[in-house]
Motif scaffolding. Structure first.
Motif, PDB file in Angstrom:
ATOM      1  N   PHE A   1      18.017 -18.747 -16.473  1.00  0.00           N
ATOM      2  CA  PHE A   1      18.482 -18.321 -15.145  1.00  0.00           C
ATOM      3  C   PHE A   1      18.280 -16.893 -15.168  1.00  0.00           C
ATOM      4  N   GLN A   2      17.280 -16.208 -14.344  1.00  0.00           N
ATOM      5  CA  GLN A   2      17.101 -14.890 -14.228  1.00  0.00           C
ATOM      6  C   GLN A   2      18.338 -14.130 -14.308  1.00  0.00           C
ATOM      7  N   MET A   3      19.438 -14.300 -13.256  1.00  0.00           N
ATOM      8  CA  MET A   3      20.443 -13.540 -12.916  1.00  0.00           C
ATOM      9  C   MET A   3      20.412 -12.056 -12.673  1.00  0.00           C
ATOM     10  N   HIS A   4      19.235 -12.039 -11.694  1.00  0.00           N
ATOM     11  CA  HIS A   4      19.216 -10.598 -10.863  1.00  0.00           C
ATOM     12  C   HIS A   4      20.194 -10.932  -9.559  1.00  0.00           C
ATOM     13  N   ILE A   5      21.559 -10.434  -9.803  1.00  0.00           N
ATOM     14  CA  ILE A   5      22.490 -10.607  -9.296  1.00  0.00           C
ATOM     15  C   ILE A   5      23.254  -9.337  -8.496  1.00  0.00           C
ATOM     16  N   SER A   6      24.373  -9.425  -7.810  1.00  0.00           N
ATOM     17  CA  SER A   6      25.056  -8.395  -6.968  1.00  0.00           C
ATOM     18  C   SER A   6      26.502  -8.463  -7.704  1.00  0.00           C
ATOM     19  N   PHE A   7      27.133  -7.159  -7.086  1.00  0.00           N
ATOM     20  CA  PHE A   7      28.251  -7.330  -7.617  1.00  0.00           C
ATOM     21  C   PHE A   7      29.416  -8.232  -7.046  1.00  0.00           C
ATOM     22  N   ASN A   8      28.939  -8.510  -5.585  1.00  0.00           N
ATOM     23  CA  ASN A   8      29.709  -9.508  -4.658  1.00  0.00           C
ATOM     24  C   ASN A   8      29.182 -10.920  -4.891  1.00  0.00           C
ATOM     25  N   PHE A   9      28.232 -11.561  -5.419  1.00  0.00           N
ATOM     26  CA  PHE A   9      27.469 -12.620  -5.503  1.00  0.00           C
ATOM     27  C   PHE A   9      26.794 -12.874  -6.818  1.00  0.00           C
ATOM     28  N   PRO A  10      26.484 -14.007  -7.300  1.00  0.00           N
ATOM     29  CA  PRO A  10      27.292 -15.434  -6.880  1.00  0.00           C
ATOM     30  C   PRO A  10      28.747 -15.370  -7.426  1.00  0.00           C
ATOM     31  N   SER A  11      29.598 -16.190  -6.973  1.00  0.00           N
ATOM     32  CA  SER A  11      30.845 -16.421  -7.559  1.00  0.00           C
ATOM     33  C   SER A  11      30.693 -17.037  -9.092  1.00  0.00           C
ATOM     34  N   LYS A  12      31.934 -16.950  -9.346  1.00  0.00           N
ATOM     35  CA  LYS A  12      31.862 -17.524 -11.057  1.00  0.00           C
ATOM     36  C   LYS A  12      31.829 -18.929 -10.855  1.00  0.00           C
TER      37      LYS A  12
ATOM     38  N   PHE B   1      20.557 -16.961 -20.012  1.00  0.00           N
ATOM     39  CA  PHE B   1      20.729 -16.010 -18.631  1.00  0.00           C
ATOM     40  C   PHE B   1      19.632 -15.111 -19.139  1.00  0.00           C
ATOM     41  N   SER B   2      18.619 -14.952 -18.341  1.00  0.00           N
ATOM     42  CA  SER B   2      17.713 -14.096 -19.141  1.00  0.00           C
ATOM     43  C   SER B   2      17.399 -12.850 -18.672  1.00  0.00           C
ATOM     44  N   GLU B   3      17.633 -12.524 -17.219  1.00  0.00           N
ATOM     45  CA  GLU B   3      17.290 -11.163 -16.727  1.00  0.00           C
ATOM     46  C   GLU B   3      18.477 -10.559 -16.176  1.00  0.00           C
ATOM     47  N   LEU B   4      19.432 -10.310 -16.809  1.00  0.00           N
ATOM     48  CA  LEU B   4      20.827 -10.097 -15.992  1.00  0.00           C
ATOM     49  C   LEU B   4      20.591  -8.679 -15.608  1.00  0.00           C
ATOM     50  N   ASP B   5      20.941  -8.436 -14.431  1.00  0.00           N
ATOM     51  CA  ASP B   5      21.331  -7.049 -13.907  1.00  0.00           C
ATOM     52  C   ASP B   5      22.125  -7.067 -12.718  1.00  0.00           C
ATOM     53  N   VAL B   6      22.950  -6.252 -12.403  1.00  0.00           N
ATOM     54  CA  VAL B   6      23.940  -6.543 -11.162  1.00  0.00           C
ATOM     55  C   VAL B   6      23.899  -5.293 -10.266  1.00  0.00           C
ATOM     56  N   ARG B   7      23.265  -5.738  -9.240  1.00  0.00           N
ATOM     57  CA  ARG B   7      23.050  -4.582  -8.133  1.00  0.00           C
ATOM     58  C   ARG B   7      24.434  -4.221  -7.464  1.00  0.00           C
ATOM     59  N   VAL B   8      24.658  -2.976  -7.317  1.00  0.00           N
ATOM     60  CA  VAL B   8      25.984  -2.640  -6.646  1.00  0.00           C
ATOM     61  C   VAL B   8      25.631  -1.960  -5.244  1.00  0.00           C
ATOM     62  N   ASN B   9      24.319  -1.806  -4.733  1.00  0.00           N
ATOM     63  CA  ASN B   9      23.897  -1.098  -3.479  1.00  0.00           C
ATOM     64  C   ASN B   9      22.807  -1.988  -2.843  1.00  0.00           C
ATOM     65  N   ALA B  10      22.892  -3.257  -2.832  1.00  0.00           N
ATOM     66  CA  ALA B  10      21.889  -4.084  -2.250  1.00  0.00           C
ATOM     67  C   ALA B  10      21.684  -3.899  -0.664  1.00  0.00           C
ATOM     68  N   SER B  11      22.821  -3.490  -0.149  1.00  0.00           N
ATOM     69  CA  SER B  11      23.107  -3.494   1.503  1.00  0.00           C
ATOM     70  C   SER B  11      22.836  -1.857   1.545  1.00  0.00           C
ATOM     71  N   ALA B  12      22.528  -1.094   0.592  1.00  0.00           N
ATOM     72  CA  ALA B  12      22.329   0.101   0.959  1.00  0.00           C
ATOM     73  C   ALA B  12      23.673   0.983   1.615  1.00  0.00           C
ATOM     74  N   ASP B  13      24.881   0.721   1.107  1.00  0.00           N
ATOM     75  CA  ASP B  13      25.851   1.175   1.914  1.00  0.00           C
ATOM     76  C   ASP B  13      26.578   2.229   1.145  1.00  0.00           C
ATOM     77  N   ILE B  14      25.989   2.815  -0.262  1.00  0.00           N
ATOM     78  CA  ILE B  14      26.789   3.887  -0.867  1.00  0.00           C
ATOM     79  C   ILE B  14      25.722   4.751  -1.388  1.00  0.00           C
ATOM     80  N   THR B  15      26.053   6.106  -1.326  1.00  0.00           N
ATOM     81  CA  THR B  15      25.070   6.928  -1.790  1.00  0.00           C
ATOM     82  C   THR B  15      25.284   7.436  -3.157  1.00  0.00           C
TER      83      THR B  15
END
Ligand code: XIL
Length: 453
Positions: free
Chosen positions: A333-344, A363-377
């Motif tokens: 499972f690549q696990m390119h995910i975000s801070f708010n999804f998927p759920s546990k 779990f092969s490619e974990l990174d956790v985006r925090v700005n996928a919706s471009a709402d923080i600078t």
């Protein structure tokens, strides 16, 4: 004997209904008689915010905070600390320590009974003795490049924290397959892939090979292939055989086929491999790899596996065919995910589909985006802590898998400014466990915390 008529019964039922509804805790008029303590908010390394709900006719609250769940001792200043709001910010605490709190309301000058007790653990400040690989009973991996393994600053952290590596790009087809010579033989360039293989060997690290066949890394010769389908297939067979054979005994596992399934639709992606080799191209590729090396572990690898169940089921049906022929060992499972999804829960559910098939789980490619919706600078503390929580979720799920199914949890890069996310998307992001200065982020602590619980 006195007779009761319908009117009496009606009045009695009304009274009973009124009495029951008045005793409900959540009655909007009367309200609860004992306050309810809520989950702690804003949990940091040195503090947290305790919160609770109002009590009926309460004018103030008394807060107890303790390091023991029986409140046999109290934190300085937190034995019946009087507070007139519904929260208290508790500071100057120790990291990685359990605390407990409860409250009482003050009603007409008298304290109510105690609320429920809330437990909270402050976040960890990881000392040098705590490393990712040191805390895990599975391989902890990182995606690397030839340039970065040659950089002393990267190398130091790779060796300190990780015991497995994946080539981010150096072992993909476009890095190795440079065309066909005049006789139609593949021209190989082993410079980059050898650098990665040597690094793993020199440092005694597990090496996950990535990836033999992927639609985004197709050499021009194959993308624009003018020959017959049979010729195309025999070139792919030659490629897979030669690469797997060259690294036999050095590569521990291979992603044989990467991302064969289309998003959402659940159908096969219309790649050049499907067009030229047919809908069973994956089975053919796994067969080539298995024939070349009977021992190396073979994986199928894909993304959105925890959030897109149609896609996961389509991938699982490919995998079930491979299982039937005994051609596959594991699933990434690549696990390119975000801070708010998927759920546990989503991660757990998806992983259970692999466990029930007796597959190794990567779990092969974990990174956790925090700005996928471009709402923080800028990278806010709130996002950083949410990212840490998500990493902890992922690692907790992984760690709870049966021992026989655990293989590796790999991070897709070392530090934030190394991440492919910055090239792929226009906005800033901070998706990894280390910051630009190689400092551990709260996300790193989240990884360790998950393994200590
Ligand atoms: C990415 C690399 O990180 C980038 O450097 C490259 O430009 C494109 O590929 N899924 C995969 C990985 O399986 O191989 C991808 O890696 C990220 C998505």
């Amino acid at each position: 004997m006195k007779k009761y008529n319908f009117k009496h019964i009606y009045v009695a039922v009304l009274c009973l209904f009124f009495a029951v509804s008045c005793s409900e805790d959540n009655d909007p008029v009367i309200g609860p008689l004992v306050p309810k303590a809520n989950e702690a908010q804003d949990v940091k390394t040195t503090g947290f915010t305790a919160t609770w709900g109002r009590v009926f006719r309460g004018t103030a609250y008394q807060l107890d905070v303790s390091e023991t769940s029986d409140f046999s001792t109290f934190l300085d200043g937190y034995n019946s600390k009087e507070i007139t709001s519904f929260l208290a910010v508790i500071e100057e605490l120790d990291d990685n320590t359990n605390y407990y709190y409860r409250v009482r309301g003050i009603v007409d000058g008298v304290a109510t009974p105690n609320s429920n007790v809330v437990a909270v653990k402050t976040r960890l400040i990881p000392g040098d003795d705590l490393t990712l690989k040191g805390e895990a009973d599975f391989f902890v991996g990182v995606a690397v490049s030839p340039e970065r393994v040659a950089d002393p600053a990267h190398d130091e952290v790779y060796q300190r924290e990780f015991n497995s590596i994946t080539a981010e790009n150096a072992m993909k087809m476009r890095s190795i397959f440079k065309g066909l010579d005049a006789s139609g033989n593949i021209i190989y360039d082993w410079t980059e892939s050898d650098a990665i293989v040597d690094y793993a060997e020199d440092n005694g690290m597990n090496l996950h090979g990535h990836a033999l066949v992927w639609h985004e890394s197709v050499p021009d010769t194959l993308a624009n292939f003018g020959g017959s389908n049979a010729e195309f297939e025999s070139i792919v067979e030659d490629y897979i055989t030669t690469v797997v054979d060259r690294y036999e005994g050095k590569v521990d596992s291979w992603d044989v086929v990467n991302e064969a399934v289309e998003e959402g639709s659940g159908g096969l992606r219309a790649s050049v491999f499907v067009q030229k080799m047919g809908v069973d191209f994956a089975t053919k590729c796994f067969r080539f790899a298995r024939n070349a090396d009977p021992v190396v572990k073979l994986f199928y690898n894909d993304f959105n596996m925890t959030t897109d169940s149609a896609k996961r089921n389509a991938a699982l049906s490919i995998v079930d065919d491979l299982i039937a022929e005994d051609l596959i060992d594991g699933f990434g499972f690549q696990m390119h995910i975000s801070f708010n999804f998927p759920s546990k829960e989503e991660i757990e559910t998806a992983a259970a589909d692999l466990v029930s098939r007796n597959l190794l789980v990567h779990f092969s490619e974990l990174d956790v985006r925090v700005n996928a919706s471009a709402d923080i600078t800028e990278f806010t503390e709130e996002r950083s802590l949410a990212q840490s929580d998500k990493v902890r979720d992922v690692v907790e799920v992984y760690d709870a898998l049966p021992a026989a199914n655990k293989y590796a949890l790999s991070i897709w890069g070392l530090k934030d400014d190394d991440s492919w996310i910055l090239d792929r998307f226009p906005q800033d992001d901070w998706p990894l466990l280390f910051d630009e200065e190689f400092e551990k982020k709260p996300a790193f602590s989240g990884f360790i915390e998950a393994l200590q619980n």
